[in-house]
Design a protein around this motif. Structure first.
Motif, PDB file in Angstrom:
ATOM      1  N   PRO A 107       0.803  -1.232   0.000  1.00 55.65           N
ATOM      2  CA  PRO A 107       0.000   0.000   0.000  1.00 55.65           C
ATOM      3  C   PRO A 107       0.831   1.275   0.000  1.00 55.65           C
ATOM      4  O   PRO A 107       0.531   2.226  -0.738  1.00 55.65           O
ATOM      5  CB  PRO A 107      -0.838  -0.131   1.279  1.00 55.65           C
ATOM      6  CG  PRO A 107      -0.992  -1.615   1.455  1.00 55.65           C
ATOM      7  CD  PRO A 107       0.332  -2.176   1.046  1.00 55.65           C
ATOM      8  N   ALA A 108       1.894   1.327   0.818  1.00 55.37           N
ATOM      9  CA  ALA A 108       2.749   2.519   0.852  1.00 55.37           C
ATOM     10  C   ALA A 108       3.478   2.691  -0.478  1.00 55.37           C
ATOM     11  O   ALA A 108       3.662   3.825  -0.950  1.00 55.37           O
ATOM     12  CB  ALA A 108       3.753   2.416   1.995  1.00 55.37           C
ATOM     13  N   MET A 109       3.879   1.592  -1.093  1.00 54.31           N
ATOM     14  CA  MET A 109       4.550   1.671  -2.390  1.00 54.31           C
ATOM     15  C   MET A 109       3.596   2.190  -3.460  1.00 54.31           C
ATOM     16  O   MET A 109       3.985   2.982  -4.321  1.00 54.31           O
ATOM     17  CB  MET A 109       5.096   0.300  -2.771  1.00 54.31           C
ATOM     18  CG  MET A 109       6.190  -0.212  -1.841  1.00 54.31           C
ATOM     19  SD  MET A 109       6.817  -1.853  -2.303  1.00 54.31           S
ATOM     20  CE  MET A 109       7.790  -1.430  -3.770  1.00 54.31           C
ATOM     21  N   LEU A 110       2.350   1.767  -3.392  1.00 54.60           N
ATOM     22  CA  LEU A 110       1.355   2.247  -4.352  1.00 54.60           C
ATOM     23  C   LEU A 110       1.114   3.752  -4.201  1.00 54.60           C
ATOM     24  O   LEU A 110       0.963   4.470  -5.193  1.00 54.60           O
ATOM     25  CB  LEU A 110       0.044   1.485  -4.168  1.00 54.60           C
ATOM     26  CG  LEU A 110       0.025   0.059  -4.719  1.00 54.60           C
ATOM     27  CD1 LEU A 110      -1.196  -0.691  -4.186  1.00 54.60           C
ATOM     28  CD2 LEU A 110       0.030   0.068  -6.243  1.00 54.60           C
ATOM     29  N   ARG A 111       1.091   4.230  -2.977  1.00 56.37           N
ATOM     30  CA  ARG A 111       0.895   5.673  -2.752  1.00 56.37           C
ATOM     31  C   ARG A 111       2.059   6.461  -3.339  1.00 56.37           C
ATOM     32  O   ARG A 111       1.855   7.530  -3.949  1.00 56.37           O
ATOM     33  CB  ARG A 111       0.737   5.951  -1.255  1.00 56.37           C
ATOM     34  CG  ARG A 111      -0.593   5.478  -0.683  1.00 56.37           C
ATOM     35  CD  ARG A 111      -0.834   6.043   0.706  1.00 56.37           C
ATOM     36  NE  ARG A 111       0.080   5.464   1.692  1.00 56.37           N
ATOM     37  CZ  ARG A 111      -0.168   4.346   2.372  1.00 56.37           C
ATOM     38  NH1 ARG A 111      -1.297   3.678   2.173  1.00 56.37           N
ATOM     39  NH2 ARG A 111       0.699   3.900   3.264  1.00 56.37           N
ATOM     40  N   LEU A 112       3.282   5.958  -3.177  1.00 57.92           N
ATOM     41  CA  LEU A 112       4.444   6.646  -3.753  1.00 57.92           C
ATOM     42  C   LEU A 112       4.402   6.583  -5.278  1.00 57.92           C
ATOM     43  O   LEU A 112       4.746   7.553  -5.958  1.00 57.92           O
ATOM     44  CB  LEU A 112       5.723   6.004  -3.218  1.00 57.92           C
ATOM     45  CG  LEU A 112       7.050   6.647  -3.652  1.00 57.92           C
ATOM     46  CD1 LEU A 112       7.086   8.132  -3.296  1.00 57.92           C
ATOM     47  CD2 LEU A 112       8.226   5.912  -3.014  1.00 57.92           C
ATOM     48  N   TYR A 113       3.989   5.462  -5.815  1.00 60.44           N
ATOM     49  CA  TYR A 113       3.850   5.317  -7.268  1.00 60.44           C
ATOM     50  C   TYR A 113       2.877   6.370  -7.808  1.00 60.44           C
ATOM     51  O   TYR A 113       3.129   6.990  -8.850  1.00 60.44           O
ATOM     52  CB  TYR A 113       3.346   3.910  -7.588  1.00 60.44           C
ATOM     53  CG  TYR A 113       3.191   3.603  -9.061  1.00 60.44           C
ATOM     54  CD1 TYR A 113       4.182   2.911  -9.754  1.00 60.44           C
ATOM     55  CD2 TYR A 113       2.057   3.994  -9.768  1.00 60.44           C
ATOM     56  CE1 TYR A 113       4.047   2.631 -11.114  1.00 60.44           C
ATOM     57  CE2 TYR A 113       1.916   3.717 -11.122  1.00 60.44           C
ATOM     58  CZ  TYR A 113       2.912   3.030 -11.786  1.00 60.44           C
ATOM     59  OH  TYR A 113       2.761   2.761 -13.123  1.00 60.44           O
ATOM     60  N   ASP A 114       1.790   6.584  -7.108  1.00 60.67           N
ATOM     61  CA  ASP A 114       0.749   7.515  -7.567  1.00 60.67           C
ATOM     62  C   ASP A 114       1.165   8.974  -7.451  1.00 60.67           C
ATOM     63  O   ASP A 114       0.416   9.862  -7.858  1.00 60.67           O
ATOM     64  CB  ASP A 114      -0.541   7.281  -6.785  1.00 60.67           C
ATOM     65  CG  ASP A 114      -1.220   5.976  -7.168  1.00 60.67           C
ATOM     66  OD1 ASP A 114      -0.953   5.469  -8.277  1.00 60.67           O
ATOM     67  OD2 ASP A 114      -2.014   5.457  -6.361  1.00 60.67           O
ATOM     68  N   GLN A 115       2.343   9.235  -6.914  1.00 64.47           N
ATOM     69  CA  GLN A 115       2.839  10.602  -6.813  1.00 64.47           C
ATOM     70  C   GLN A 115       3.625  11.021  -8.057  1.00 64.47           C
ATOM     71  O   GLN A 115       4.363  12.000  -8.044  1.00 64.47           O
ATOM     72  CB  GLN A 115       3.712  10.755  -5.561  1.00 64.47           C
ATOM     73  CG  GLN A 115       2.927  10.635  -4.262  1.00 64.47           C
ATOM     74  CD  GLN A 115       3.810  10.668  -3.031  1.00 64.47           C
ATOM     75  OE1 GLN A 115       4.962  11.104  -3.078  1.00 64.47           O
ATOM     76  NE2 GLN A 115       3.281  10.202  -1.897  1.00 64.47           N
ATOM     77  N   GLY A 116       3.453  10.281  -9.149  1.00 66.61           N
ATOM     78  CA  GLY A 116       4.081  10.665 -10.403  1.00 66.61           C
ATOM     79  C   GLY A 116       5.280   9.829 -10.798  1.00 66.61           C
ATOM     80  O   GLY A 116       6.088  10.270 -11.638  1.00 66.61           O
ATOM     81  N   ASN A 117       5.403   8.634 -10.228  1.00 62.09           N
ATOM     82  CA  ASN A 117       6.511   7.744 -10.571  1.00 62.09           C
ATOM     83  C   ASN A 117       6.012   6.586 -11.434  1.00 62.09           C
ATOM     84  O   ASN A 117       4.867   6.163 -11.310  1.00 62.09           O
ATOM     85  CB  ASN A 117       7.157   7.198  -9.293  1.00 62.09           C
ATOM     86  CG  ASN A 117       7.729   8.300  -8.419  1.00 62.09           C
ATOM     87  OD1 ASN A 117       8.664   8.986  -8.805  1.00 62.09           O
ATOM     88  ND2 ASN A 117       7.144   8.482  -7.244  1.00 62.09           N
ATOM     89  N   GLU A 118       6.900   6.087 -12.288  1.00 58.79           N
ATOM     90  CA  GLU A 118       6.564   4.901 -13.081  1.00 58.79           C
ATOM     91  C   GLU A 118       7.198   3.634 -12.525  1.00 58.79           C
ATOM     92  O   GLU A 118       6.961   2.540 -13.034  1.00 58.79           O
ATOM     93  CB  GLU A 118       7.014   5.079 -14.540  1.00 58.79           C
ATOM     94  CG  GLU A 118       6.158   6.010 -15.354  1.00 58.79           C
ATOM     95  CD  GLU A 118       6.542   7.473 -15.170  1.00 58.79           C
ATOM     96  OE1 GLU A 118       5.675   8.348 -15.392  1.00 58.79           O
ATOM     97  OE2 GLU A 118       7.709   7.758 -14.793  1.00 58.79           O
ATOM     98  N   MET A 119       7.995   3.800 -11.466  1.00 58.10           N
ATOM     99  CA  MET A 119       8.596   2.643 -10.802  1.00 58.10           C
ATOM    100  C   MET A 119       8.906   2.986  -9.355  1.00 58.10           C
ATOM    101  O   MET A 119       9.408   4.076  -9.069  1.00 58.10           O
ATOM    102  CB  MET A 119       9.888   2.223 -11.512  1.00 58.10           C
ATOM    103  CG  MET A 119      10.536   0.984 -10.920  1.00 58.10           C
ATOM    104  SD  MET A 119      12.040   0.506 -11.833  1.00 58.10           S
ATOM    105  CE  MET A 119      12.252  -1.176 -11.238  1.00 58.10           C
TER     106      MET A 119
END
Length: 241
Positions: A107-119
């Motif tokens: 879940p925390a990784m998904l939140r960081l991904y949704d901040q404009g990252n592709e990986m």
């Protein structure tokens, strides 16, 4: 093929019969409360134990679980790629089947991904491996970063989330999974790192020796460095149709 899934989790499996039930339970516990729709794609890499039988049993209990099985062992990179091809969601997560990766970190990784990252890459700050494996990993990571001009803290962590279209475009070769951050950046991906939990192996034994990894990694590193030197990209200014 269209899909309602938000996330596909790809898990290579080679002789992990004793870990699969617990892993699926942990994935469900971590993601079922989240406002996302997900699937889990297990790739049986020619296991010689009862892993495939366990996956069939789990598929009957978990509607989100799918599996494919190789005729023979083809290696972790091939298993990841087969999972990427099967994935239905626009983003894919990867993790090992040995329970050392913690699904609760997703879940925390998904939140960081949704901040404009592709990986998003997991960073195992406190590794729970034997000392020789920890030292070998640090040395390999330092050499890999030096030669590929990277600064990734933990390229060996299998816990990652990536844009599916990008990861499906990268060159495919044995050992590819060790260089995913570099290969994704060559596709234009923005890459972020996050601290994740790392646990002792639950059951079974490691499938790869430290020396085997060192030899294979050195050979692959030469190829990846060559790819970096020959890589090109372009942007189209305009076109008529």
């Amino acid at each position: 093929m269209t899909s309602k899934h938000d996330l596909s989790i790809v898990v290579p499996v080679f002789n992990e019969q004793d870990n699969l039930r617990k892993l699926m339970q942990e994935i469900a516990a971590a993601l079922d409360p989240q406002p996302i729709d997900y699937e889990v794609v297990f790739v049986d890499d020619g296991s010689t134990d009862e892993s495939l039988a366990v996956l069939k049993e789990l598929a009957a209990s978990y509607s989100r679980l799918r599996y494919i099985s190789f005729e023979e062992n083809r290696g972790q990179s091939a298993a990841f790629c087969a999972g990427f091809d099967e994935a239905l969601a626009p983003r894919v997560a990867t993790m090992d089947a040995d329970l050392q990766n913690d699904p609760a970190d997703l879940p925390a990784m998904l939140r960081l991904y949704d901040q404009g990252n592709e990986m998003v890459i997991g960073w195992r700050v406190k590794r729970k491996d034997v000392w020789i494996k920890r030292i070998g990993s640090k040395v390999a990571n330092a050499i890999r970063n030096r030669l590929t001009r990277e600064s990734v803290r933990d390229t060996g962590c299998s816990l990652k989330i990536m844009d599916k279209d990008m990861v499906c475009r990268i060159p495919r070769f044995n050992g590819m999974h060790r260089f995913l951050p570099t290969l994704m950046k060559m596709q234009g991906a923005r890459v972020a790192e996050i601290k994740v939990n790392h646990r002792p192996r639950h059951e079974g034994e490691s499938k790869y020796g430290t020396w085997d990894r060192a030899v294979a990694g050195a050979y692959d590193l030469i190829g990846v460095r060559w790819l970096q030197g020959r890589h090109f990209s372009y942007r189209i200014r305009e076109k008529n149709r």
